[in-house]
Design a protein around this motif. Structure first.
Motif, short mmCIF file in Angstrom:
data_model
loop_
_atom_site.label_atom_id
_atom_site.label_comp_id
_atom_site.label_asym_id
_atom_site.label_seq_id
_atom_site.Cartn_x
_atom_site.Cartn_y
_atom_site.Cartn_z
N ARG A 5 -3.07 6.55 22.16
CA ARG A 5 -2.86 5.32 22.91
C ARG A 5 -2.78 4.06 22.05
NH1 ARG A 5 -3.15 5.96 28.38
NH2 ARG A 5 -4.04 7.92 29.12
N LEU A 6 -3.64 3.91 21.03
CA LEU A 6 -3.59 2.72 20.19
C LEU A 6 -2.32 2.73 19.36
CD1 LEU A 6 -7.27 2.45 18.91
CD2 LEU A 6 -6.16 1.07 20.67
N PRO A 7 -1.66 1.56 19.20
CA PRO A 7 -0.43 1.51 18.39
C PRO A 7 -0.68 1.98 16.96
CG PRO A 7 -0.70 -0.51 19.65
CD PRO A 7 -1.98 0.26 19.81
N VAL A 8 0.29 2.66 16.39
CA VAL A 8 0.21 3.12 15.00
C VAL A 8 0.46 1.92 14.09
CG1 VAL A 8 1.29 4.57 13.24
CG2 VAL A 8 0.92 5.46 15.56
N GLN A 9 -0.50 1.65 13.18
CA GLN A 9 -0.35 0.54 12.24
C GLN A 9 0.51 1.00 11.06
OE1 GLN A 9 -1.78 -2.42 13.18
NE2 GLN A 9 -2.38 -1.28 15.01
N LEU A 10 1.64 0.35 10.85
CA LEU A 10 2.58 0.77 9.82
C LEU A 10 2.83 -0.39 8.86
CD1 LEU A 10 4.42 3.00 8.77
CD2 LEU A 10 6.20 2.18 10.32
N LEU A 11 2.25 -0.30 7.67
CA LEU A 11 2.38 -1.34 6.66
C LEU A 11 3.48 -0.97 5.68
CD1 LEU A 11 1.17 -4.00 5.60
CD2 LEU A 11 -0.39 -2.63 4.20
N LEU A 12 4.35 -1.92 5.38
CA LEU A 12 5.46 -1.72 4.44
C LEU A 12 5.35 -2.69 3.29
CD1 LEU A 12 8.43 -1.45 6.99
CD2 LEU A 12 7.12 0.43 6.01
N SER A 13 5.91 -2.29 2.15
CA SER A 13 6.04 -3.16 0.99
C SER A 13 7.53 -3.40 0.77
CB SER A 13 5.42 -2.52 -0.25
OG SER A 13 5.53 -3.36 -1.37
N PRO A 14 7.98 -4.67 0.64
CA PRO A 14 9.41 -4.95 0.53
C PRO A 14 10.10 -4.12 -0.55
CG PRO A 14 8.20 -6.99 0.82
CD PRO A 14 7.17 -5.91 0.63
N GLU A 15 11.28 -3.63 -0.21
CA GLU A 15 12.15 -2.87 -1.11
C GLU A 15 11.61 -1.49 -1.45
OE1 GLU A 15 14.99 -4.13 -1.42
OE2 GLU A 15 14.49 -6.13 -0.71
N ARG A 16 10.61 -1.02 -0.73
CA ARG A 16 10.08 0.32 -0.98
C ARG A 16 10.15 1.12 0.32
NH1 ARG A 16 4.97 0.56 -4.90
NH2 ARG A 16 5.82 2.66 -5.00
N GLU A 79 4.02 -8.50 0.69
CA GLU A 79 4.21 -8.42 -0.75
C GLU A 79 2.94 -7.92 -1.44
OE1 GLU A 79 6.81 -8.78 -2.52
OE2 GLU A 79 8.20 -10.20 -1.58
N GLY A 80 3.12 -7.16 -2.53
CA GLY A 80 2.00 -6.82 -3.40
C GLY A 80 1.07 -5.75 -2.90
N VAL A 81 1.48 -4.94 -1.93
CA VAL A 81 0.63 -3.86 -1.45
C VAL A 81 1.28 -2.52 -1.76
CG1 VAL A 81 -0.40 -5.25 0.37
CG2 VAL A 81 1.62 -3.88 0.87
N GLN A 82 0.45 -1.52 -1.93
CA GLN A 82 0.93 -0.15 -2.13
C GLN A 82 0.48 0.67 -0.94
OE1 GLN A 82 2.78 1.57 -3.98
NE2 GLN A 82 3.06 0.60 -5.96
N VAL A 83 1.39 1.44 -0.39
CA VAL A 83 1.05 2.31 0.74
C VAL A 83 1.55 3.71 0.44
CG1 VAL A 83 1.06 0.46 2.45
CG2 VAL A 83 3.19 1.63 1.90
N PRO A 84 0.94 4.73 1.02
CA PRO A 84 1.44 6.09 0.80
C PRO A 84 2.90 6.19 1.22
CG PRO A 84 -0.72 6.13 1.85
CD PRO A 84 -0.28 4.70 1.84
N PRO A 85 3.70 7.00 0.52
CA PRO A 85 5.13 7.06 0.80
C PRO A 85 5.48 7.69 2.14
CG PRO A 85 4.53 8.69 -0.84
CD PRO A 85 3.31 7.84 -0.63
N MET A 86 4.53 8.40 2.75
CA MET A 86 4.85 9.09 4.00
C MET A 86 3.66 9.05 4.94
SD MET A 86 6.48 12.88 4.54
CE MET A 86 7.11 13.38 6.14
N GLY A 213 0.48 -20.26 -1.38
CA GLY A 213 1.90 -20.36 -1.65
C GLY A 213 2.30 -19.88 -3.03
N SER A 214 1.32 -19.70 -3.92
CA SER A 214 1.63 -19.18 -5.25
C SER A 214 1.61 -17.66 -5.22
CB SER A 214 0.61 -19.71 -6.26
OG SER A 214 -0.67 -19.18 -5.99
N GLU A 215 2.11 -17.06 -6.29
CA GLU A 215 2.18 -15.60 -6.35
C GLU A 215 0.80 -14.96 -6.41
OE1 GLU A 215 4.65 -14.44 -9.56
OE2 GLU A 215 6.51 -15.16 -8.64
N ALA A 216 -0.19 -15.71 -6.85
CA ALA A 216 -1.54 -15.16 -7.02
C ALA A 216 -2.52 -15.70 -5.99
CB ALA A 216 -2.05 -15.44 -8.43
N ASP A 217 -2.02 -15.99 -4.77
CA ASP A 217 -2.94 -16.51 -3.75
C ASP A 217 -3.60 -15.40 -2.93
OD1 ASP A 217 -0.92 -15.60 -2.12
OD2 ASP A 217 -0.61 -17.50 -1.06
#
Length: 236
Positions: A5-16, A79-86, A213-217
């Motif tokens: 019943r609860l929605p599946v949380q699906l996190l993506l990293s851009p261009e991956r 941006e900047g996160v790693q998630v399992p490929p599948m 707003g910076s890359e390291a925030d």
């Protein structure tokens, strides 16, 4: 992940690209406002998703083409996160899900790892290249609500949101995204004394956050507890 019943949380990293396998042949309707930001290709029971840029959480629906099942997906690109490929999604009672549950039951017989190993494993799952993602017997992934939360870090200057959770034996580690919301021209030092909750340990990936707003925030903080993340009281 077992869909109940609860929605599946699906996190993506851009261009991956990330694969999502369903227990049915699926169709996913991408709203017009998201079509330039998210590419979705479907081959039989597997969806191949690629985010072209960061975007906020959006509700999509994976529908069985025979009309017998619908699974809501809360998709977000960061941006900047790693998630399992599948990610494999199971429905209650399906054979594959029962097989995975038996495999998880067998994994519970593996020796538990210590706090340092568990924290290191969580960091690798977020930041290591997909081809180098480790397999650590005795560790299992847990479901966690990835919605931004209020009250974890005092002061209101840092936005926090869980990214993923893992456990081994009686230990649990939750990776939490910390984002500096201020425009300060100097780094904002993370003082763990401002962290609410009963934690065994708290380990930041980086000890400083640059202005918003910076890359390291943004960084990840790994919180170790003796119970699942949602059950940790945040009273102190």
């Amino acid at each position: 992940m077992l869909f109940e019943r609860l929605p599946v949380q699906l996190l993506l990293s851009p261009e991956r690209e990330r694969l999502v396998q369903f227990p049915f042949v699926a169709a996913i309707d991408v709203p017009a406002g998201l079509q330039s930001l998210l590419e979705v290709q479907i081959i039989e029971d597997t969806a191949y998703l690629t985010a072209n840029a960061p975007f906020p959480r959006t509700r999509l629906y994976a529908q069985a083409i025979d009309g017998n099942a619908t699974v809501p997906l809360d998709v977000e690109s960061l941006e900047g996160v790693q998630v399992p490929p599948m990610l494999r999604v199971h429905l209650p009672g399906d054979v594959a899900g029962e097989r995975d549950e038996r495999a998880e039951s067998r994994s519970n017989d593996d020796p538990a790892v210590d706090m340092i190993q568990l924290t290191r494993y969580a960091a690798q799952m977020l930041y290591a290249p997909a081809r180098l993602l480790p397999a650590l017997p005795g560790v299992r992934q847990e479901a966690v609500d990835q919605s931004p939360m209020v009250g974890l870090y005092r002061g209101g200057e840092i936005e926090t949101a869980p990214l993923g959770a893992w456990s081994s034996g009686s230990l649990h580690v939750t990776a939490v995204r910390f984002t500096n919301r201020t425009g300060r021209a100097i780094d904002l030092e993370l003082d763990m004394r401002w962290l609410r909750g009963q934690w065994i340990a708290a380990t930041p990936q980086h000890w400083h956050l640059s202005p918003h707003g910076s890359e390291a925030d943004t960084t990840a903080v790994y919180l170790v507890s003796d119970r699942p993340f949602p059950a940790v009281p945040l009273w102190r």
